[in-house]
Design an enzyme around this catalytic site. Structure first.
Site, PDB file in Angstrom:
ATOM      1  N   HIS C 126       6.481   0.577   6.905  1.00 33.37           N
ATOM      2  CA  HIS C 126       6.176   1.537   7.959  1.00 33.37           C
ATOM      3  C   HIS C 126       5.272   0.893   8.998  1.00 33.37           C
ATOM      4  O   HIS C 126       5.727   0.477  10.053  1.00 33.37           O
ATOM      5  CB  HIS C 126       5.541   2.801   7.344  1.00 33.37           C
ATOM      6  CG  HIS C 126       5.202   3.859   8.352  1.00 33.37           C
ATOM      7  ND1 HIS C 126       4.056   4.594   8.279  1.00 33.37           N
ATOM      8  CD2 HIS C 126       5.860   4.273   9.437  1.00 33.37           C
ATOM      9  CE1 HIS C 126       4.024   5.440   9.296  1.00 33.37           C
ATOM     10  NE2 HIS C 126       5.119   5.264  10.014  1.00 33.37           N
ATOM     11  N   CYS C 150      -1.485   5.062   3.257  1.00 33.63           N
ATOM     12  CA  CYS C 150      -1.716   5.301   4.684  1.00 33.63           C
ATOM     13  C   CYS C 150      -0.934   6.497   5.185  1.00 33.63           C
ATOM     14  O   CYS C 150      -1.478   7.398   5.802  1.00 33.63           O
ATOM     15  CB  CYS C 150      -1.341   4.069   5.503  1.00 33.63           C
ATOM     16  SG  CYS C 150      -2.448   2.683   5.221  1.00 33.63           S
ATOM     17  N   HIS C 151       0.392   6.495   4.929  1.00 29.84           N
ATOM     18  CA  HIS C 151       1.203   7.575   5.476  1.00 29.84           C
ATOM     19  C   HIS C 151       2.161   8.154   4.441  1.00 29.84           C
ATOM     20  O   HIS C 151       3.149   8.792   4.797  1.00 29.84           O
ATOM     21  CB  HIS C 151       1.971   7.103   6.708  1.00 29.84           C
ATOM     22  CG  HIS C 151       1.086   6.448   7.729  1.00 29.84           C
ATOM     23  ND1 HIS C 151       0.946   5.088   7.822  1.00 29.84           N
ATOM     24  CD2 HIS C 151       0.241   6.980   8.642  1.00 29.84           C
ATOM     25  CE1 HIS C 151       0.076   4.800   8.772  1.00 29.84           C
ATOM     26  NE2 HIS C 151      -0.373   5.931   9.279  1.00 29.84           N
ATOM     27  N   GLY C 152       1.895   7.846   3.138  1.00 25.53           N
ATOM     28  CA  GLY C 152       2.628   8.525   2.074  1.00 25.53           C
ATOM     29  C   GLY C 152       4.062   8.096   1.861  1.00 25.53           C
ATOM     30  O   GLY C 152       4.942   8.933   1.716  1.00 25.53           O
TER      31      GLY C 152
END
Lengths: 408, 256, 186
Positions: C126, C150-152
């Site tokens: 990502h 960080c963003h799953g």
């Protein structure tokens, strides 16, 4: 007004809100330049070009340089060996520094010869001397960064100049070093300041140009332009003439960079700094040699340092030492002789600065130093009073037309 | 234009007059002999055969005391070795690596990316093994001495009997190319020290010339590309100078 | 002068017109522009990886000491590389799913050289964070592989993206077995 000046609608739209194009246009076409400037008037533009080259290559070098005593030397070697085109960028930076000084020295001597420092251009001249001082400081600190033997011992000797100051001298030197010898803190602050100073120089250059454009360029005859018949627009006439100078400058720079890249450096700077051992014969970079000669000519520590700084300070007060109303040496026969003597004297000082401080060299250095100050402090004020100058032409276009007819 | 040329020449002359003596100073009464170098001049190039032989001389004669700390094995590609040969050369050396999972440093065979290991771990060990004298690193030696190539060549061939007036102390040797003439390095080259892999016959002069060639490359590995670009740049800028002068004449012609 | 087509007399007085259509003048400025462009390249190219950086592009790792179910992290080109010695259960779970249903369809066997040894660049596809799941006790995400905090993003036991914003599977670096025990990455 701008609607008529620019045909491109985007340019017109921007210029209406942000008149950069009008400003540029004004400098290019409306700013009057004497029509009789010779090629010595190229050197201001060339100095500006040199500054740009130094800043651009310097920013790029800083991306690859490490300011630490354990890594500085090898990071420079990495630039020379491994970084893409690193060798080219570093050699340009090294040699353009020397060329910057060559150009500025010619620029200064041009000003001296044609009386460009005289009223109403005193501040223009003094700003130039400030730029020169800043350049010297910047160049000195830049030379320390590769952390070779000359870097280290140059830094040691020059910072030690300040120890000559009575009472507080030692404290000042410790302050400059950030320690008890030239070491990592010294290298770090020199790197920081070496990066900062060029932008300070660029700022003073802007002031220098503002002051220049107040009264315009001096010219080889040294009399003011009397009207439009004496001047031409900067563009296209002086842009193309500057292009010739730029081509010459770049050609000579290329010869140095590609074929004699280390000729103006010192071999000892390819030996890593060793605080335990001073090289047998240390010299500063060539452009400092005249001042170095003055420093060494005086047997007293404080006296030598003061005289060296005084050598630059006399340039500050030059507009008030030479009171002759005639600017150009063309119409000052006696001044012209003394100008060339001063020129030879400065070359001699440079030569002597590179020689060991012993025997006949010391004596000659002293004579040359005395002459330098004699020129500015005694000869110039006397000439202002006693010299009989030649009659000045009525206007710039008169002699220009005369030579043009003569040549045709 | 004439004045401008005069100005340029004056500037250059001033520069040479000032920088020249600063360069040459400190030489004393040394004698330098000049080699015939293929790398000299604007079209200079490195001779791969000479560099390979010079590298062999370095390894068999100099490397006992002198390092080349800025050279990596991968750089030997410039000498004309291919990847497999460089790997094989590197594998003959051991370098320290680590720490391993137990926190210990360990020795392993060198790889092309490694720097060529120096003979001593540090300057103190180097001094301790050489009567207190420090054998300098050679990777920049030809740039760290005035007239580097000729100086090195002369130094290697400069050993001779001291004149009667000079007393040579123990552990010192007389060399006519060395500043002060007394050098701590014993004569390194006699002529039969190395048997060249390519069968080239050896003399003291050829050994000295080849190792000088190798060290010249070691100090300035980008010289060939520098001079190649330089010729093109000077050619381009010369044309540019001529054209801009003609253009200037054209523009100014309209003034009168 | 070399120029033969001389201009109308009026244009010569206007500095804006002087030299504009002269070949030699235009060519001179053009040449200057070409020269400046040529100089720009070295100044840009110096930011590309240097020769020594490129030369250091391989790492050798002894993988024999990784116990089943354990993972180690090594450095390659300055990035973490995950090496997991997978259990039979983890391999089975990686193969249980029909890869065509995945966001970035890839068979598990295309991602390994030996099924028990999974080698991945430990950088979330990502925006470059390092996913959790290497150490025992760390969150491994819903698919028991790795989880990027960080963003799953959730990765499975083959390092494939199953849930979250990451667009592609964790990258498999080039590597070769020098022996049964040692691999060289790069």
């Amino acid at each position: 007004m701008s609607a008529e000046k620019f045909s491109n609608p985007v340019v017109r739209w921007i210029d209406h809100r942000l008149p950069v194009f009008s400003m540029l246009d004004h400098e290019k076409y409306d700013y009057p330049v004497p029509k009789n400037l010779n090629y010595f008037w190229n050197f201001g533009v060339l100095a500006g070009l040199a500054l740009v080259i130094m800043i651009v290559t310097g920013i790029v070098l800083a991306m690859n340089y490490t300011a630490h005593v354990d890594h500085a030397f090898s990071s420079v070697e990495r630039i020379m060996r491994d970084v893409n085109h690193g060798w080219l960028i570093r050699y340009i930076h090294m040699n353009a520094a020397s060329f910057f000084f060559i150009v500025v020295y010619i620029h200064i001597f041009r000003g001296l010869y044609y009386g460009s420092y005289k009223a109403p251009r005193e501040l223009l001249w003094m700003l130039g001397v400030v730029i020169f001082l800043l350049m010297m400081a910047t160049a000195f600190m830049g030379y320390v960064l590769p952390w070779g033997q000359m870097s280290f011992w140059g830094a040691t000797v020059i910072t030690n100049l300040f120890s000559a100051i009575p009472i507080v001298g030692e404290s000042i030197v410790t302050f400059l070093w950030g320690g008890f010898s030239v070491d990592n803190p010294t290298l770090n602050r020199f790197f920081s300041l070496h990066y900062l100073m060029p932008f300070v120089i660029a700022g003073v250059v802007v002031l220098h140009i503002v002051a220049l454009h107040r009264f315009g360029s001096n010219n080889p005859i040294g009399i003011d332009a009397k009207g439009p018949q004496d001047t031409i627009s900067f563009h296209p006439y002086y842009t193309i003439k500057d292009m010739v100078g730029i081509a010459m400058f770049l050609l000579l720079l290329a010869v140095a960079v590609f074929f004699f890249p280390n000729a103006m450096g010192h071999p000892d700077n390819y030996i890593p700094a060793n605080p335990m051992q001073t090289p047998a014969h240390i010299v500063p970079e060539w452009y400092f040699l005249p001042f170095y000669a003055i420093l060494r000519a005086v047997p007293d520590k404080l006296g030598g340092v003061l005289l060296m700084f005084a050598a630059i300070f006399v340039l500050f007060i030059l507009p008030w030492l030479d009171r002759s109303p005639v600017r150009s040496a063309r119409f000052r026969p006696v001044f012209r002789i003394f100008f060339w003597l001063l020129f030879i004297d400065c070359i001699a000082l440079g030569y002597l600065g590179g020689k060991p401080a012993e025997g006949v060299y010391v004596v000659l250095s002293r004579i040359a130093t005395v002459w330098y100050f004699l020129h500015f402090l005694v000869i110039l004020p006397m000439l202002s009073v006693f010299e009989t100058t030649k009659p000045l032409p009525k206007s710039i276009s008169e002699p220009v037309l005369a030579t043009a007819k003569g040549a045709a | 234009m004439v004045k401008f040329l005069i100005a340029s020449v004056t500037a250059l002359a001033a520069l040479i007059g000032v920088a020249g003596p600063a360069q040459a100073a400190g030489g004393g009464d040394v004698k330098l002999v000049s080699g015939e170098w293929s790398f000299a001049g604007p079209f200079g190039y490195f001779d791969k055969g000479a560099m390979q032989r010079g590298f062999q001389v370095y390894r068999e004669v100099c490397a006992g005391c002198h390092g080349v700390e800025y050279l990596a094995f991968r750089n030997l590609a410039d000498l004309g070795y291919n990847d497999a040969e460089i790997k094989a050369i590197a594998a003959e050396y051991e370098v320290m690596d680590g720490p391993d999972d137990d926190g210990e440093m360990f020795m392993r065979a060198a790889r092309p990316a490694d720097l060529i290991p120096s003979p001593y771990r540090n300057d103190n060990e180097a001094r301790a093994n050489n009567n207190g004298a420090l054998p300098p690193d050679l990777s920049l030696i030809t740039k760290a001495r005035a007239n580097g190539a000729d100086y090195l060549y002369s130094l290697l061939l400069g050993y001779e009997d001291a004149p009667a007036s000079t007393e040579v102390p123990d552990g010192m040797y007389y060399n006519n190319a060395y500043s002060g003439h007394l050098i701590a390095m014993p004569q390194p080259i006699y002529g039969d020290d190395v048997e060249y892999a390519d069968g080239t016959p050896t003399t003291p002069e050829s050994l000295a010339a080849d190792v000088t060639h190798f060290l010249m490359w070691a100090a300035e590995p980008k010289m060939e590309v520098r001079k190649r670009i330089g010729v093109a740049a000077v050619f381009f800028l010369s044309i540019f100078l001529i054209m801009s002068y003609m253009a200037k004449r054209r523009v100014w012609a309209e003034l009168h | 002068m070399a120029n033969t087509n001389s201009k109308p007399a009026k244009s010569a007085t206007d500095p804006r017109e002087v030299g504009r259509r002269d070949f030699i003048v235009v060519a001179t400025y053009a040449m200057g522009a070409v020269g400046a462009a040529a100089v720009a390249w070295p100044l840009i190219n110096q930011m590309n990886p240097a020769a020594d950086t490129l030369a250091l592009a391989s790492t050798e790792v002894d993988v024999s000491k990784i116990a089943e179910g354990q993972a180690i992290t090594v450095t390659w080109r300055g990035k973490p590389v995950f090496i997991r010695h997978r259990t039979a259960d983890e391999i089975a779970r990686a193969n249980a799913i029909d890869s065509a249903e995945l966001r970035d369809p890839q068979e598990d066997e295309a991602r390994v050289q030996k099924p028990e040894l999974l080698v991945l660049v430990g950088v979330c596809t990502h925006l470059g964070c390092v996913p959790l799941g290497q150490k025992t006790g760390e969150v491994k995400g819903e698919y028991d592989g790795w989880f990027c905090p960080c963003h799953g993003s959730h990765y499975d036991t083959s390092g494939r993206i199953r849930k979250g914003p990451a667009p592609t599977n964790l990258e498999v670096p080039p590597y070769t077995f020098l022996s049964d025990a040692v691999i060289r990455i790069g």
